[in-house]
Design a protein around this motif. Sequence first.
Motif, PDB file in Angstrom:
ATOM      1  N   GLN A  29       0.804  -1.222   0.000  1.00 27.29           N
ATOM      2  CA  GLN A  29       0.000   0.000   0.000  1.00 27.29           C
ATOM      3  C   GLN A  29       0.839   1.275   0.000  1.00 27.29           C
ATOM      4  OE1 GLN A  29      -3.219  -0.462  -0.464  1.00 27.29           O
ATOM      5  NE2 GLN A  29      -2.806  -2.653  -0.368  1.00 27.29           N
ATOM      6  N   ALA A  30       2.143   1.142  -0.159  1.00 24.72           N
ATOM      7  CA  ALA A  30       3.023   2.306  -0.048  1.00 24.72           C
ATOM      8  C   ALA A  30       2.865   3.258  -1.229  1.00 24.72           C
ATOM      9  CB  ALA A  30       4.478   1.852   0.048  1.00 24.72           C
ATOM     10  N   GLN A  31       3.048   4.529  -0.950  1.00 27.90           N
ATOM     11  CA  GLN A  31       3.210   5.552  -1.982  1.00 27.90           C
ATOM     12  C   GLN A  31       4.690   5.899  -2.017  1.00 27.90           C
ATOM     13  OE1 GLN A  31       0.576   8.933  -1.590  1.00 27.90           O
ATOM     14  NE2 GLN A  31      -0.957   7.694  -0.537  1.00 27.90           N
ATOM     15  N   ILE A  32       5.307   5.738  -3.182  1.00 23.61           N
ATOM     16  CA  ILE A  32       6.752   5.907  -3.287  1.00 23.61           C
ATOM     17  C   ILE A  32       7.078   7.107  -4.167  1.00 23.61           C
ATOM     18  CG2 ILE A  32       8.936   4.814  -3.901  1.00 23.61           C
ATOM     19  CD1 ILE A  32       7.603   2.104  -3.543  1.00 23.61           C
ATOM     20  N   HIS A  33       7.851   8.030  -3.609  1.00 23.34           N
ATOM     21  CA  HIS A  33       8.318   9.200  -4.351  1.00 23.34           C
ATOM     22  C   HIS A  33       9.818   9.052  -4.562  1.00 23.34           C
ATOM     23  CE1 HIS A  33       8.870  13.339  -5.667  1.00 23.34           C
ATOM     24  NE2 HIS A  33       9.855  13.439  -4.785  1.00 23.34           N
ATOM     25  N   GLU A  34      10.275   9.219  -5.794  1.00 26.49           N
ATOM     26  CA  GLU A  34      11.692   9.037  -6.090  1.00 26.49           C
ATOM     27  C   GLU A  34      12.414  10.377  -6.221  1.00 26.49           C
ATOM     28  OE1 GLU A  34      11.591   8.149 -10.847  1.00 26.49           O
ATOM     29  OE2 GLU A  34      10.559   6.741  -9.523  1.00 26.49           O
ATOM     30  N   LEU A  35      13.653  10.408  -5.774  1.00 26.08           N
ATOM     31  CA  LEU A  35      14.491  11.599  -5.858  1.00 26.08           C
ATOM     32  C   LEU A  35      15.869  11.158  -6.325  1.00 26.08           C
ATOM     33  CD1 LEU A  35      14.763  14.365  -3.110  1.00 26.08           C
ATOM     34  CD2 LEU A  35      16.673  13.711  -4.563  1.00 26.08           C
TER      35      LEU A  35
END
Length: 262
Positions: A29-35
Amino acid sequence: MFISLIADYGIGDPAFAEVKQQLLLGIPQAQIHELSVPPFSTLATGFWIAQLGLNPGPAERLIYHNCAPRQDDPEARRNNEGEGLTYALLTNGIKVVGVNAGYTLSFIKNYAKEIYTVNVSRGGSQFRSRDVFPPAAAAIAHNDLSLLGNPIEPSQILDVPLDRIAWIDGYGNIKTTIPAHTLNLEPETKIVIRIGDIVSDAVYSDGSFRVPEGTLAFAPGSSGWTGTDGQPLRWMELFLRGGSAWARFGKPKVNQAITRLS
């Protein structure tokens, strides 16, 4: 669970998609933001771990980082071994999982309740952040700390170098590792800054936009967090109003030294 994935794979690199798939196997269920940070830039990695981890955000947060230059041992590598995986719990409850390399933990070392090694293989794959580390990160996200190893003391981690470029943003502003509180200058004081072989006049300002168009300002920037003393900690920026400070200094790289000549 909100996950900040910080790595030096490169903007738009499919490696981000591969790692996200593996993380989502353990944290569906994770929301993943990449940097994306520059290649091998442990300084930029550490800077963004702190900027994202120590500022307000979702309570259920995990920072998963990978910048592993494999510079801890200059000898030939066996089985693709590299720097080891670590876990840090920040004072605000945010969990940080990633490789302890260079300056990756330097900005947060004094803001962590605890820092531990994580007992997973240091080798086994050229792409450990996809093939080896995600199950451990998922377990820690679910409060399973059975893989934790030995504690790491802050004294074992490098200090932040206080004279470097930490980041160049999309406007060409140069974020530095110079704390604003270390300067004792009156607003509008003229100074001289050197980066690499380029020297430029600048004006010290207590707010970047309080300078005329075309002026290079040296001012407290938008990055920072609450310091260990409870006071706001702000990092200085070089800002060319109406232009690019980065271009003014010949497009320097993250981690280059900054010298104030006057």
